[in-house]
Every structure is written in structure tokens, then in C-alpha cells.
Design an enzyme around this catalytic site. Structure first.
Site, PDB file in Angstrom:
ATOM      1  N   ARG A  11       7.334  -4.533  17.933  1.00 14.29           N
ATOM      2  CA  ARG A  11       8.542  -4.192  18.675  1.00 14.29           C
ATOM      3  C   ARG A  11       9.738  -5.006  18.194  1.00 14.29           C
ATOM      4  O   ARG A  11      10.859  -4.766  18.635  1.00 14.29           O
ATOM      5  CB  ARG A  11       8.325  -4.509  20.152  1.00 14.29           C
ATOM      6  CG  ARG A  11       8.100  -3.299  21.046  1.00 14.29           C
ATOM      7  CD  ARG A  11       7.829  -3.839  22.428  1.00 14.29           C
ATOM      8  NE  ARG A  11       8.053  -2.922  23.503  1.00 14.29           N
ATOM      9  CZ  ARG A  11       7.072  -2.273  24.129  1.00 14.29           C
ATOM     10  NH1 ARG A  11       5.831  -2.372  23.726  1.00 14.29           N
ATOM     11  NH2 ARG A  11       7.352  -1.508  25.167  1.00 14.29           N
ATOM     12  N   ARG A  62       9.526   8.976  38.247  1.00 13.05           N
ATOM     13  CA  ARG A  62       8.171   8.443  38.302  1.00 13.05           C
ATOM     14  C   ARG A  62       8.109   7.192  39.190  1.00 13.05           C
ATOM     15  O   ARG A  62       7.197   7.035  39.979  1.00 13.05           O
ATOM     16  CB  ARG A  62       7.685   8.112  36.877  1.00 13.05           C
ATOM     17  CG  ARG A  62       6.216   7.789  36.802  1.00 13.05           C
ATOM     18  CD  ARG A  62       5.738   7.762  35.374  1.00 13.05           C
ATOM     19  NE  ARG A  62       6.116   6.532  34.682  1.00 13.05           N
ATOM     20  CZ  ARG A  62       5.857   6.285  33.406  1.00 13.05           C
ATOM     21  NH1 ARG A  62       5.260   7.193  32.660  1.00 13.05           N
ATOM     22  NH2 ARG A  62       6.202   5.148  32.851  1.00 13.05           N
ATOM     23  N   ARG A  98      15.390  -1.872  29.894  1.00 14.68           N
ATOM     24  CA  ARG A  98      14.308  -1.663  28.916  1.00 14.68           C
ATOM     25  C   ARG A  98      14.770  -0.777  27.762  1.00 14.68           C
ATOM     26  O   ARG A  98      14.416  -1.004  26.611  1.00 14.68           O
ATOM     27  CB  ARG A  98      13.101  -0.985  29.585  1.00 14.68           C
ATOM     28  CG  ARG A  98      12.262  -1.922  30.388  1.00 14.68           C
ATOM     29  CD  ARG A  98      10.843  -1.387  30.595  1.00 14.68           C
ATOM     30  NE  ARG A  98      10.163  -2.242  31.534  1.00 14.68           N
ATOM     31  CZ  ARG A  98       9.998  -1.961  32.834  1.00 14.68           C
ATOM     32  NH1 ARG A  98      10.380  -0.798  33.321  1.00 14.68           N
ATOM     33  NH2 ARG A  98       9.420  -2.826  33.620  1.00 14.68           N
ATOM     34  N   ARG A 149       7.137   2.505  42.862  1.00 16.81           N
ATOM     35  CA  ARG A 149       7.232   1.260  42.084  1.00 16.81           C
ATOM     36  C   ARG A 149       8.612   0.664  42.286  1.00 16.81           C
ATOM     37  O   ARG A 149       9.510   0.816  41.462  1.00 16.81           O
ATOM     38  CB  ARG A 149       6.937   1.545  40.608  1.00 16.81           C
ATOM     39  CG  ARG A 149       5.450   1.793  40.403  1.00 16.81           C
ATOM     40  CD  ARG A 149       5.142   2.583  39.155  1.00 16.81           C
ATOM     41  NE  ARG A 149       5.635   1.975  37.943  1.00 16.81           N
ATOM     42  CZ  ARG A 149       5.114   2.235  36.757  1.00 16.81           C
ATOM     43  NH1 ARG A 149       4.078   3.041  36.628  1.00 16.81           N
ATOM     44  NH2 ARG A 149       5.620   1.694  35.677  1.00 16.81           N
ATOM     45  N   LYS A 179       4.441   7.852  24.619  1.00 17.76           N
ATOM     46  CA  LYS A 179       3.608   7.240  23.563  1.00 17.76           C
ATOM     47  C   LYS A 179       2.153   7.071  23.999  1.00 17.76           C
ATOM     48  O   LYS A 179       1.241   7.371  23.252  1.00 17.76           O
ATOM     49  CB  LYS A 179       4.127   5.844  23.201  1.00 17.76           C
ATOM     50  CG  LYS A 179       5.446   5.810  22.507  1.00 17.76           C
ATOM     51  CD  LYS A 179       5.760   4.386  22.024  1.00 17.76           C
ATOM     52  CE  LYS A 179       5.863   3.360  23.122  1.00 17.76           C
ATOM     53  NZ  LYS A 179       7.018   3.517  24.015  1.00 17.76           N
TER      54      LYS A 179
END
Ligand code: AMP
Length: 189
Positions: free
Chosen positions: A88, A127, A144, A133, A13
């Protein structure tokens, strides 16, 4: 133009929002980016948001709605905007309806990026490993996606009933997806 871009976490997005913003000369307003900026600046809003973000939960509506109301009232958003990551929840849809009604404006379209869920989770995991991360664990990434499916996916049906939704296949090269979106938006202009 007043637009919303929707899709599960990792659908691309933000990348596509930047293209649309440039092409149609409207600001891309990402609630996630605004929260992240506040987190790195250590503002009270950032401190409040961080605990929810780290857990893969949504920041409470009261916090998020006020932030968006202020942002879309800024001068650069008067001629239009693209919302990325908002609304959301169903409560946020109602809130946005109210904000738009207050200014006499209306939404033009909702771009719904469709992607394969497993593919997206694999991409996000890669990623998070590449970027080190460590807080983006597989558990948080999957959570999520669940939160999105439960709380945000139903919004597509709401906007579909208003004939605003344009589904765009989000899988493929970035510029190919961008062209699909532009084709839809050119049809509206
Ligand atoms: P994003 O970059 O859009 O994936 O957003 C990152 C995180 O910010 C999300 O996982 C949420 O914790 C929070 N967030 C962003 N937008 C919203 C929203 N509209 N409502 C609640 N929380 C949000």
C-alpha cells in the site's frame, strides 16, 4: 501465480480476491483480514493496529511488512498467492521486491480495479449504516479514500512501468467483474 489486487477502499477487492483464490487455487492474503483477526483476538499486534485502523490511517510499515513476510513464507503460499491490500506504500513495494528476490520468485500481474470514487463512498456509507458500524463515519470513510489516493494510487504507476498492471472495470455485478478478471488471468496462464 503471484498476483496483487489493487483498488480504492470499497472497490470489491476482497470479494474478487476470494473468487480468484478459488479458481486459481492460490491463497488470498489480505493484510486487512489478518489485522482484523488480530484485533478480535486481542493480540499485541491487534492492539497496535487498531488505533490506526479506527482512524483510517495505515498501520506502520515495520508492523505490516514483517507480517506479510511471515505469511508468504508459509507452505500454502509457495506455489503462488494473491495479495489483497498489500503493498500500500512505496516502501512496501520495495520490501515486497526484497521478499520475492530472496525466494527467486517474481510477480505475474497486478489487477487494478477501477471504480468511480463518489459511487464507492456512497456504497460504503450505506454499508456502515446498514451494519450499524458507527465508527465508520463519513469522515473516516473519506479519509481512507484520501490516504489511498495519496499513498497507494502512485503504486499503479510503479507497476505499470514494469508492465504488470491490468486495469479491470470494477463497476457492475460481482460475477461480471469476476469474469473480466478471469479473462485477464486466463490470458497470462
Ligand atoms: P482493508 O481491509 O484492506 O481495507 O484494511 C483495513 C485497514 O487495515 C486499513 O485501513 C489499514 O488501517 C490497515 N491495513 C491493511 N493493509 C495495510 C497495509 N498494507 N499497510 C498498512 N495498513 C494496512
Amino acid at each position: 501465480m503471484r498476483l496483487i489486487i489493487m483498488g480504492p477502499p470499497g472497490a470489491g477487492k476482497g470479494t474478487q480476491a476470494a473468487f480468484i483464490s478459488e479458481k486459481f487455487e492460490i491463497p488470498a492474503i489480505s493484510t486487512g483480514d489478518i489485522f482484523r483477526a488480530n484485533v478480535s483476538e486481542g493480540t499485541p499486534l491487534g492492539l497496535e493496529a487498531k488505533k490506526f485502523m479506527d482512524a483510517g490511517e495505515y498501520v506502520p510499515d515495520e508492523v505490516t511488512n514483517g507480517m506479510v513476510r511471515n505469511r508468504i513464507a508459509e507452505p500454502d503460499a509457495q506455489g503462488g498467492f494473491l495479495l489483497d491490500g498489500y503493498p500500500r506504500t512505496l516502501a512496501q513495494v520495495e520490501e515486497l521486491d526484497g521478499m520475492l528476490a530472496d525466494t527467486g520468485a517474481a510477480l505475474d500481474a497486478v489487477i487494478s480495479l477501477t471504480v468511480d470514487r463518489d459511487e464507492v463512498v456512497a456504497r460504503l456509507l450505506q454499508r456502515s449504516q446498514e451494519q450499524g458500524r458507527a465508527d465508520d463515519t463519513e469522515e473516516v470513510i473519506r479519509h481512507r479514500q484520501e490516504v489511498y489516493a495519496e499513498q497507494t494510487e502512485p503504486l499503479i504507476a510503479v507497476y505499470s512501468q514494469r508492465d504488470l498492471v491490468h486495469e479491470v472495470d470494477g463497476l457492475g455485478e460481482i460475477d461480471v467483474v469476476a469474469e473480466r478478471i478471469h479473462t485477464v488471468l486466463r490470458g497470462l496462464a
